[in-house]
Design an enzyme around this catalytic site. Structure first.
Site, PDB file in Angstrom:
ATOM      1  N   SER A   1       0.785  -1.210  -0.002  1.00  0.00           N
ATOM      2  CA  SER A   1       0.085   0.003   0.030  1.00  0.00           C
ATOM      3  C   SER A   1       1.033   1.198   0.078  1.00  0.00           C
ATOM      4  O   SER A   1       1.787   1.483   0.856  1.00  0.00           O
ATOM      5  CB  SER A   1      -0.725  -0.019   1.298  1.00  0.00           C
ATOM      6  OG  SER A   1      -1.553  -1.145   1.409  1.00  0.00           O
TER       7      SER A   1
ATOM      8  N   HIS B   1      -4.565   0.037  -4.557  1.00  0.00           N
ATOM      9  CA  HIS B   1      -3.377  -0.995  -4.978  1.00  0.00           C
ATOM     10  C   HIS B   1      -3.251  -1.086  -6.399  1.00  0.00           C
ATOM     11  O   HIS B   1      -4.320  -1.401  -6.709  1.00  0.00           O
ATOM     12  CB  HIS B   1      -3.696  -2.400  -4.333  1.00  0.00           C
ATOM     13  CG  HIS B   1      -3.837  -2.466  -2.909  1.00  0.00           C
ATOM     14  ND1 HIS B   1      -5.069  -2.165  -2.108  1.00  0.00           N
ATOM     15  CD2 HIS B   1      -2.716  -2.392  -1.861  1.00  0.00           C
ATOM     16  CE1 HIS B   1      -4.490  -2.100  -0.869  1.00  0.00           C
ATOM     17  NE2 HIS B   1      -3.197  -2.272  -0.593  1.00  0.00           N
TER      18      HIS B   1
ATOM     19  N   HIS C   1      -5.072  -9.180  -1.418  1.00  0.00           N
ATOM     20  CA  HIS C   1      -5.179  -9.368  -0.047  1.00  0.00           C
ATOM     21  C   HIS C   1      -6.116 -10.615   0.271  1.00  0.00           C
ATOM     22  O   HIS C   1      -7.138 -10.703  -0.202  1.00  0.00           O
ATOM     23  CB  HIS C   1      -5.242  -8.438   1.059  1.00  0.00           C
ATOM     24  CG  HIS C   1      -4.340  -7.282   0.802  1.00  0.00           C
ATOM     25  ND1 HIS C   1      -4.605  -6.406   0.010  1.00  0.00           N
ATOM     26  CD2 HIS C   1      -3.260  -6.961   1.514  1.00  0.00           C
ATOM     27  CE1 HIS C   1      -3.479  -5.287   0.192  1.00  0.00           C
ATOM     28  NE2 HIS C   1      -2.671  -5.736   1.312  1.00  0.00           N
TER      29      HIS C   1
ATOM     30  N   TYR D   1      -8.106 -10.688   2.908  1.00  0.00           N
ATOM     31  CA  TYR D   1      -9.151 -10.018   3.250  1.00  0.00           C
ATOM     32  C   TYR D   1     -10.214  -9.634   2.137  1.00  0.00           C
ATOM     33  O   TYR D   1     -11.298  -9.439   2.546  1.00  0.00           O
ATOM     34  CB  TYR D   1      -8.947  -8.990   4.222  1.00  0.00           C
ATOM     35  CG  TYR D   1      -8.180  -7.839   3.612  1.00  0.00           C
ATOM     36  CD1 TYR D   1      -8.822  -6.662   3.067  1.00  0.00           C
ATOM     37  CD2 TYR D   1      -6.854  -7.398   4.126  1.00  0.00           C
ATOM     38  CE1 TYR D   1      -8.160  -5.896   2.383  1.00  0.00           C
ATOM     39  CE2 TYR D   1      -6.133  -6.432   3.762  1.00  0.00           C
ATOM     40  CZ  TYR D   1      -6.696  -5.684   2.683  1.00  0.00           C
ATOM     41  OH  TYR D   1      -6.064  -4.326   2.234  1.00  0.00           O
ATOM     42  N   GLU D   2      -9.585  -9.795   0.969  1.00  0.00           N
ATOM     43  CA  GLU D   2     -10.645  -9.380  -0.080  1.00  0.00           C
ATOM     44  C   GLU D   2     -11.238 -10.630  -0.370  1.00  0.00           C
ATOM     45  O   GLU D   2     -12.277 -10.347  -1.374  1.00  0.00           O
ATOM     46  CB  GLU D   2      -9.596  -8.773  -1.277  1.00  0.00           C
ATOM     47  CG  GLU D   2      -9.077  -7.475  -0.761  1.00  0.00           C
ATOM     48  CD  GLU D   2      -8.134  -7.077  -2.002  1.00  0.00           C
ATOM     49  OE1 GLU D   2      -8.508  -6.658  -3.113  1.00  0.00           O
ATOM     50  OE2 GLU D   2      -6.952  -6.867  -1.854  1.00  0.00           O
TER      51      GLU D   2
ATOM     52  N   ALA E   1       2.950  -1.836   4.449  1.00  0.00           N
ATOM     53  CA  ALA E   1       2.532  -0.668   5.664  1.00  0.00           C
ATOM     54  C   ALA E   1       2.262  -1.575   6.661  1.00  0.00           C
ATOM     55  O   ALA E   1       1.216  -2.726   6.789  1.00  0.00           O
ATOM     56  CB  ALA E   1       1.299  -0.024   5.144  1.00  0.00           C
TER      57      ALA E   1
ATOM     58  N   MET F   1      -1.417  -7.105   7.426  1.00  0.00           N
ATOM     59  CA  MET F   1      -2.657  -7.959   6.875  1.00  0.00           C
ATOM     60  C   MET F   1      -2.033  -8.510   5.646  1.00  0.00           C
ATOM     61  O   MET F   1      -2.876  -8.920   4.664  1.00  0.00           O
ATOM     62  CB  MET F   1      -4.082  -7.127   6.507  1.00  0.00           C
ATOM     63  CG  MET F   1      -4.475  -6.399   7.949  1.00  0.00           C
ATOM     64  SD  MET F   1      -6.205  -5.468   7.315  1.00  0.00           S
ATOM     65  CE  MET F   1      -6.098  -4.627   8.823  1.00  0.00           C
ATOM     66  N   SER F   2      -0.652  -8.646   5.605  1.00  0.00           N
ATOM     67  CA  SER F   2      -0.031  -9.190   4.249  1.00  0.00           C
ATOM     68  C   SER F   2       1.295  -9.828   4.353  1.00  0.00           C
ATOM     69  O   SER F   2       1.449 -10.102   5.420  1.00  0.00           O
ATOM     70  CB  SER F   2      -0.032  -8.053   3.302  1.00  0.00           C
ATOM     71  OG  SER F   2       0.933  -7.051   3.635  1.00  0.00           O
TER      72      SER F   2
ATOM     73  N   ASN G   1       1.339   3.906  11.512  1.00  0.00           N
ATOM     74  CA  ASN G   1       0.264   4.260  12.573  1.00  0.00           C
ATOM     75  C   ASN G   1       0.825   3.620  13.941  1.00  0.00           C
ATOM     76  O   ASN G   1       1.250   2.603  13.824  1.00  0.00           O
ATOM     77  CB  ASN G   1      -1.187   3.855  12.154  1.00  0.00           C
ATOM     78  CG  ASN G   1      -1.340   2.485  11.814  1.00  0.00           C
ATOM     79  OD1 ASN G   1      -0.912   2.047  10.910  1.00  0.00           O
ATOM     80  ND2 ASN G   1      -1.956   1.913  12.944  1.00  0.00           N
TER      81      ASN G   1
ATOM     82  N   HIS H   1      -7.284   3.777   5.953  1.00  0.00           N
ATOM     83  CA  HIS H   1      -6.609   3.283   4.904  1.00  0.00           C
ATOM     84  C   HIS H   1      -5.851   4.658   4.438  1.00  0.00           C
ATOM     85  O   HIS H   1      -4.637   4.660   4.091  1.00  0.00           O
ATOM     86  CB  HIS H   1      -7.348   2.693   3.824  1.00  0.00           C
ATOM     87  CG  HIS H   1      -6.574   2.215   2.926  1.00  0.00           C
ATOM     88  ND1 HIS H   1      -5.562   1.103   3.069  1.00  0.00           N
ATOM     89  CD2 HIS H   1      -6.740   2.139   1.470  1.00  0.00           C
ATOM     90  CE1 HIS H   1      -5.205   0.875   1.748  1.00  0.00           C
ATOM     91  NE2 HIS H   1      -5.851   1.196   0.930  1.00  0.00           N
TER      92      HIS H   1
HETATM   93  N1  HPA Z   1      -3.082  -2.951  11.647  1.00  0.00           N
HETATM   94  C1  HPA Z   1      -3.214  -3.994  10.762  1.00  0.00           C
HETATM   95  N2  HPA Z   1      -2.851  -3.752   9.574  1.00  0.00           N
HETATM   96  C2  HPA Z   1      -2.249  -2.488   9.215  1.00  0.00           C
HETATM   97  C3  HPA Z   1      -2.096  -1.579  10.347  1.00  0.00           C
HETATM   98  C4  HPA Z   1      -2.531  -1.800  11.678  1.00  0.00           C
HETATM   99  O1  HPA Z   1      -2.749  -0.890  12.522  1.00  0.00           O
HETATM  100  N3  HPA Z   1      -1.572  -0.366   9.486  1.00  0.00           N
HETATM  101  C5  HPA Z   1      -1.339  -0.866   8.403  1.00  0.00           C
HETATM  102  N4  HPA Z   1      -1.863  -1.820   8.262  1.00  0.00           N
END
Ligand code: HPA
Length: 282
Positions: free
Chosen positions: A32, A63, A87, A89-90, A117, A215-216, A239, A254
Protein backbone atom coordinates in the site's frame (compact mmCIF):
# COMPACT_ATOMS: atom_id res chain seq x y z
CA UNK A 1 -9.23 -24.01 -7.36
CA UNK A 2 -6.13 -24.78 -5.24
CA UNK A 3 -5.68 -28.18 -6.84
CA UNK A 4 -5.44 -26.49 -10.22
CA UNK A 5 -2.75 -24.00 -9.22
CA UNK A 6 -0.04 -25.97 -11.01
CA UNK A 7 -1.95 -25.80 -14.28
CA UNK A 8 -2.91 -22.18 -13.76
CA UNK A 9 0.72 -21.36 -13.29
CA UNK A 10 1.65 -22.89 -16.63
CA UNK A 11 -0.93 -20.70 -18.37
CA UNK A 12 0.31 -17.64 -16.50
CA UNK A 13 3.93 -18.45 -17.25
CA UNK A 14 3.26 -18.90 -20.97
CA UNK A 15 1.36 -15.61 -21.09
CA UNK A 16 4.23 -13.76 -19.38
CA UNK A 17 6.82 -15.37 -21.66
CA UNK A 18 4.90 -13.95 -24.64
CA UNK A 19 5.03 -10.44 -23.20
CA UNK A 20 8.60 -10.11 -21.95
CA UNK A 21 12.12 -11.35 -22.52
CA UNK A 22 13.29 -10.11 -19.11
CA UNK A 23 14.56 -12.94 -16.88
CA UNK A 24 14.35 -11.44 -13.40
CA UNK A 25 16.73 -12.45 -10.62
CA UNK A 26 14.73 -10.64 -7.96
CA UNK A 27 11.04 -9.96 -7.33
CA UNK A 28 9.71 -6.95 -5.42
CA UNK A 29 6.23 -6.83 -3.93
CA UNK A 30 5.15 -3.25 -3.34
CA UNK A 31 2.51 -2.75 -0.66
CA UNK A 32 0.00 0.00 0.00
CA UNK A 33 1.27 3.45 -0.97
CA UNK A 34 4.63 2.14 -2.20
CA UNK A 35 4.02 2.08 -5.97
CA UNK A 36 6.55 4.89 -6.52
CA UNK A 37 9.33 2.54 -5.34
CA UNK A 38 9.39 1.15 -8.90
CA UNK A 39 10.34 4.58 -10.26
CA UNK A 40 14.09 3.90 -10.63
CA UNK A 41 13.55 0.79 -12.76
CA UNK A 42 13.53 0.96 -16.56
CA UNK A 43 10.14 -0.61 -17.14
CA UNK A 44 10.07 -2.78 -20.23
CA UNK A 45 6.78 -4.69 -19.88
CA UNK A 46 3.89 -3.47 -17.76
CA UNK A 47 0.90 -5.78 -17.42
CA UNK A 48 -2.29 -5.14 -15.50
CA UNK A 49 -3.08 -7.95 -13.07
CA UNK A 50 -6.58 -8.22 -14.55
CA UNK A 51 -5.08 -9.04 -17.96
CA UNK A 52 -2.86 -11.84 -16.61
CA UNK A 53 -4.47 -15.30 -16.75
CA UNK A 54 -5.37 -16.60 -13.29
CA UNK A 55 -4.07 -13.61 -11.39
CA UNK A 56 -6.31 -13.31 -8.32
CA UNK A 57 -8.80 -10.41 -8.39
CA UNK A 58 -8.90 -7.82 -5.62
CA UNK A 59 -10.97 -4.79 -4.79
CA UNK A 60 -8.97 -2.41 -2.57
CA UNK A 61 -8.45 1.24 -3.54
CA UNK A 62 -4.82 2.36 -3.68
CA UNK A 63 -3.34 -0.93 -4.85
CA UNK A 64 -2.12 -0.38 -8.37
CA UNK A 65 -2.31 -3.93 -9.51
CA UNK A 66 0.37 -4.08 -12.20
CA UNK A 67 3.16 -6.51 -12.92
CA UNK A 68 6.29 -4.78 -14.16
CA UNK A 69 9.32 -6.40 -15.81
CA UNK A 70 12.40 -4.28 -16.26
CA UNK A 71 16.02 -3.57 -15.46
CA UNK A 72 17.62 -1.49 -12.71
CA UNK A 73 18.58 1.81 -14.32
CA UNK A 74 22.30 1.70 -13.42
CA UNK A 75 23.27 -1.95 -12.98
CA UNK A 76 20.81 -3.40 -15.54
CA UNK A 77 19.80 -6.05 -12.98
CA UNK A 78 16.66 -7.80 -14.30
CA UNK A 79 13.72 -7.37 -11.93
CA UNK A 80 10.03 -8.19 -11.67
CA UNK A 81 7.83 -5.92 -9.60
CA UNK A 82 4.38 -6.64 -8.24
CA UNK A 83 2.91 -3.17 -7.87
CA UNK A 84 0.16 -3.81 -5.34
CA UNK A 85 -1.19 -6.97 -3.78
CA UNK A 86 -4.38 -8.89 -3.65
CA UNK A 87 -5.05 -9.56 0.02
CA UNK A 88 -6.55 -12.49 1.87
CA UNK A 89 -9.15 -10.12 3.37
CA UNK A 90 -10.48 -9.40 -0.09
CA UNK A 91 -11.95 -12.88 -0.01
CA UNK A 92 -9.37 -14.92 -1.90
CA UNK A 93 -7.67 -18.00 -0.41
CA UNK A 94 -4.24 -17.93 1.22
CA UNK A 95 -2.87 -19.83 -1.72
CA UNK A 96 -4.13 -17.20 -4.14
CA UNK A 97 -2.72 -14.49 -1.86
CA UNK A 98 0.66 -16.19 -2.27
CA UNK A 99 0.36 -16.22 -6.08
CA UNK A 100 3.12 -13.59 -6.58
CA UNK A 101 5.66 -15.96 -5.02
CA UNK A 102 4.69 -18.73 -7.42
CA UNK A 103 4.92 -16.31 -10.35
CA UNK A 104 8.29 -14.97 -9.13
CA UNK A 105 9.62 -18.53 -8.94
CA UNK A 106 8.12 -19.44 -12.32
CA UNK A 107 9.89 -16.55 -14.07
CA UNK A 108 13.22 -17.47 -12.46
CA UNK A 109 13.60 -15.04 -9.55
CA UNK A 110 15.76 -16.30 -6.69
CA UNK A 111 15.02 -13.52 -4.20
CA UNK A 112 11.74 -12.00 -3.04
CA UNK A 113 11.64 -8.61 -1.33
CA UNK A 114 8.24 -7.85 0.19
CA UNK A 115 7.16 -4.42 1.43
CA UNK A 116 4.08 -3.43 3.37
CA UNK A 117 2.46 -0.87 5.62
CA UNK A 118 2.05 -1.90 9.25
CA UNK A 119 0.94 -0.61 12.61
CA UNK A 120 3.74 -0.13 15.16
CA UNK A 121 3.18 -2.18 18.34
CA UNK A 122 6.60 -1.61 19.86
CA UNK A 123 6.75 1.87 21.44
CA UNK A 124 10.22 2.30 19.91
CA UNK A 125 8.57 2.37 16.49
CA UNK A 126 7.13 5.67 15.30
CA UNK A 127 4.96 6.27 12.24
CA UNK A 128 7.32 6.96 9.36
CA UNK A 129 9.92 4.44 10.57
CA UNK A 130 11.03 1.59 8.32
CA UNK A 131 11.27 -1.80 10.00
CA UNK A 132 13.29 -4.62 8.50
CA UNK A 133 11.37 -7.83 9.18
CA UNK A 134 13.48 -10.18 11.29
CA UNK A 135 10.75 -12.81 11.55
CA UNK A 136 6.99 -13.15 11.37
CA UNK A 137 4.08 -14.62 13.32
CA UNK A 138 1.33 -16.03 11.12
CA UNK A 139 -1.99 -15.25 12.79
CA UNK A 140 -4.02 -15.19 9.59
CA UNK A 141 -5.73 -18.42 10.55
CA UNK A 142 -4.69 -20.27 7.42
CA UNK A 143 -1.56 -21.40 5.62
CA UNK A 144 -0.79 -20.85 1.94
CA UNK A 145 1.00 -24.20 1.71
CA UNK A 146 -2.11 -26.15 2.69
CA UNK A 147 -3.39 -28.40 -0.07
CA UNK A 148 -1.84 -30.28 -2.95
CA UNK A 149 1.79 -29.50 -3.75
CA UNK A 150 2.05 -27.13 -6.69
CA UNK A 151 5.43 -28.59 -7.61
CA UNK A 152 5.71 -32.34 -7.15
CA UNK A 153 9.34 -32.03 -6.07
CA UNK A 154 8.60 -29.46 -3.34
CA UNK A 155 8.66 -30.40 0.35
CA UNK A 156 5.40 -31.18 2.13
CA UNK A 157 6.68 -29.68 5.42
CA UNK A 158 8.60 -26.50 4.80
CA UNK A 159 11.01 -25.12 7.42
CA UNK A 160 10.21 -21.53 8.39
CA UNK A 161 13.07 -21.03 10.83
CA UNK A 162 15.38 -18.31 9.53
CA UNK A 163 12.81 -17.42 6.86
CA UNK A 164 14.22 -13.91 6.47
CA UNK A 165 17.64 -14.27 4.91
CA UNK A 166 20.40 -13.26 7.38
CA UNK A 167 22.76 -12.08 4.62
CA UNK A 168 20.05 -9.82 3.18
CA UNK A 169 19.31 -8.42 6.65
CA UNK A 170 23.00 -7.52 7.08
CA UNK A 171 23.11 -6.04 3.59
CA UNK A 172 20.00 -3.91 4.23
CA UNK A 173 21.59 -2.46 7.37
CA UNK A 174 24.80 -1.73 5.46
CA UNK A 175 22.86 0.10 2.74
CA UNK A 176 20.69 2.02 5.22
CA UNK A 177 23.80 3.03 7.20
CA UNK A 178 25.63 4.20 4.09
CA UNK A 179 22.61 6.21 2.94
CA UNK A 180 21.80 7.71 6.35
CA UNK A 181 18.43 5.97 6.64
CA UNK A 182 17.21 4.91 10.08
CA UNK A 183 16.30 1.25 9.84
CA UNK A 184 14.55 -0.58 12.67
CA UNK A 185 14.41 -4.36 13.11
CA UNK A 186 11.45 -6.37 14.33
CA UNK A 187 8.88 -9.13 14.15
CA UNK A 188 5.84 -8.72 11.91
CA UNK A 189 2.52 -10.27 12.96
CA UNK A 190 0.03 -10.94 10.19
CA UNK A 191 -3.67 -10.80 10.96
CA UNK A 192 -6.36 -11.67 8.43
CA UNK A 193 -8.02 -8.22 8.60
CA UNK A 194 -9.79 -6.32 7.19
CA UNK A 195 -10.79 -4.85 10.58
CA UNK A 196 -7.99 -3.14 12.45
CA UNK A 197 -7.22 -4.72 15.81
CA UNK A 198 -8.88 -4.08 19.15
CA UNK A 199 -6.71 -2.62 21.90
CA UNK A 200 -6.74 -6.02 23.65
CA UNK A 201 -5.52 -7.67 20.45
CA UNK A 202 -2.74 -5.11 20.09
CA UNK A 203 -1.63 -5.75 23.67
CA UNK A 204 -1.69 -9.48 23.02
CA UNK A 205 0.37 -9.14 19.84
CA UNK A 206 3.02 -7.06 21.56
CA UNK A 207 3.12 -9.44 24.56
CA UNK A 208 3.54 -12.28 22.08
CA UNK A 209 6.70 -10.77 20.67
CA UNK A 210 5.43 -8.87 17.63
CA UNK A 211 6.74 -5.37 16.92
CA UNK A 212 4.42 -4.50 14.05
CA UNK A 213 1.09 -5.75 12.74
CA UNK A 214 -0.29 -5.93 9.24
CA UNK A 215 -2.53 -7.91 6.91
CA UNK A 216 -0.19 -9.13 4.20
CA UNK A 217 3.30 -10.40 3.31
CA UNK A 218 3.16 -13.70 5.20
CA UNK A 219 1.37 -15.63 2.40
CA UNK A 220 3.98 -14.80 -0.26
CA UNK A 221 6.90 -15.13 2.16
CA UNK A 222 5.83 -18.64 3.19
CA UNK A 223 5.32 -19.70 -0.41
CA UNK A 224 8.65 -18.14 -1.40
CA UNK A 225 10.46 -20.14 1.29
CA UNK A 226 8.61 -23.27 0.18
CA UNK A 227 9.93 -22.62 -3.33
CA UNK A 228 13.49 -21.99 -2.11
CA UNK A 229 13.62 -18.24 -2.70
CA UNK A 230 15.64 -16.05 -0.33
CA UNK A 231 13.41 -13.49 1.36
CA UNK A 232 13.62 -9.99 2.76
CA UNK A 233 10.77 -7.83 4.09
CA UNK A 234 10.37 -4.14 4.90
CA UNK A 235 7.46 -2.67 6.85
CA UNK A 236 6.66 1.02 6.79
CA UNK A 237 5.24 1.88 10.19
CA UNK A 238 2.16 3.82 9.15
CA UNK A 239 0.33 4.25 12.45
CA UNK A 240 0.78 3.93 16.16
CA UNK A 241 -0.74 0.63 17.25
CA UNK A 242 0.40 0.75 20.87
CA UNK A 243 -2.71 1.36 23.02
CA UNK A 244 -0.84 2.50 26.16
CA UNK A 245 0.87 5.37 24.39
CA UNK A 246 -2.27 7.37 23.66
CA UNK A 247 -5.41 8.52 25.40
CA UNK A 248 -7.74 8.18 22.42
CA UNK A 249 -8.57 4.81 20.85
CA UNK A 250 -6.58 4.32 17.67
CA UNK A 251 -8.55 4.96 14.54
CA UNK A 252 -6.22 4.09 11.70
CA UNK A 253 -7.63 4.83 8.28
CA UNK A 254 -6.51 3.47 4.94
CA UNK A 255 -6.00 7.07 3.74
CA UNK A 256 -3.77 7.83 6.74
CA UNK A 257 -1.77 4.64 6.15
CA UNK A 258 -1.32 5.58 2.48
CA UNK A 259 -0.22 9.13 3.36
CA UNK A 260 2.58 7.98 5.69
CA UNK A 261 3.68 5.18 3.41
CA UNK A 262 3.85 7.40 0.34
CA UNK A 263 5.99 9.88 2.29
CA UNK A 264 8.48 7.15 3.26
CA UNK A 265 8.50 5.42 -0.15
CA UNK A 266 11.68 7.25 -1.35
CA UNK A 267 13.63 5.76 1.58
CA UNK A 268 12.25 2.29 0.94
CA UNK A 269 13.32 2.75 -2.67
CA UNK A 270 16.80 3.88 -1.59
CA UNK A 271 17.30 0.72 0.48
CA UNK A 272 16.16 -1.61 -2.30
CA UNK A 273 18.07 0.33 -4.95
CA UNK A 274 21.18 0.13 -2.76
CA UNK A 275 20.85 -3.64 -2.39
CA UNK A 276 20.46 -4.11 -6.12
CA UNK A 277 23.39 -1.83 -6.92
CA UNK A 278 25.67 -3.60 -4.42
CA UNK A 279 24.83 -6.88 -6.12
CA UNK A 280 23.12 -8.37 -3.08
CA UNK A 281 20.14 -9.66 -5.05
CA UNK A 282 21.97 -11.53 -7.79
N1 HPA B 1 -3.10 -3.04 11.76
C1 HPA B 1 -3.14 -3.91 10.76
N2 HPA B 1 -2.71 -3.64 9.54
C2 HPA B 1 -2.20 -2.43 9.30
C3 HPA B 1 -2.13 -1.46 10.30
C4 HPA B 1 -2.61 -1.77 11.61
O1 HPA B 1 -2.59 -0.97 12.55
N3 HPA B 1 -1.57 -0.36 9.75
C5 HPA B 1 -1.30 -0.68 8.45
N4 HPA B 1 -1.69 -1.93 8.18
Amino acid sequence: MPAALGLELTLTKNFLAKHTKVHPVCALVLGSGLASVAGWVDQEAVLRYEDIPNFPRGDVAGHGGRLIFGHAARTRTPLVIFEGRVHYYEGIGMRQAAFPAYVAHAVGARILIATNAAGGLNPDLTPGDIMLIRDHINLMGDNPLRGPLVHKSAERFTAMSGAYDPALLDAAFAVAGARGIRLQLGVYAAMSGPAYETDAELNMLYAMGADAVGMSTVPEVMAARHLGLRVMGLSVIANDAYPHRRREPQRPTHEGVLRVTQAVAPQVQAIIEGLVERGDVT
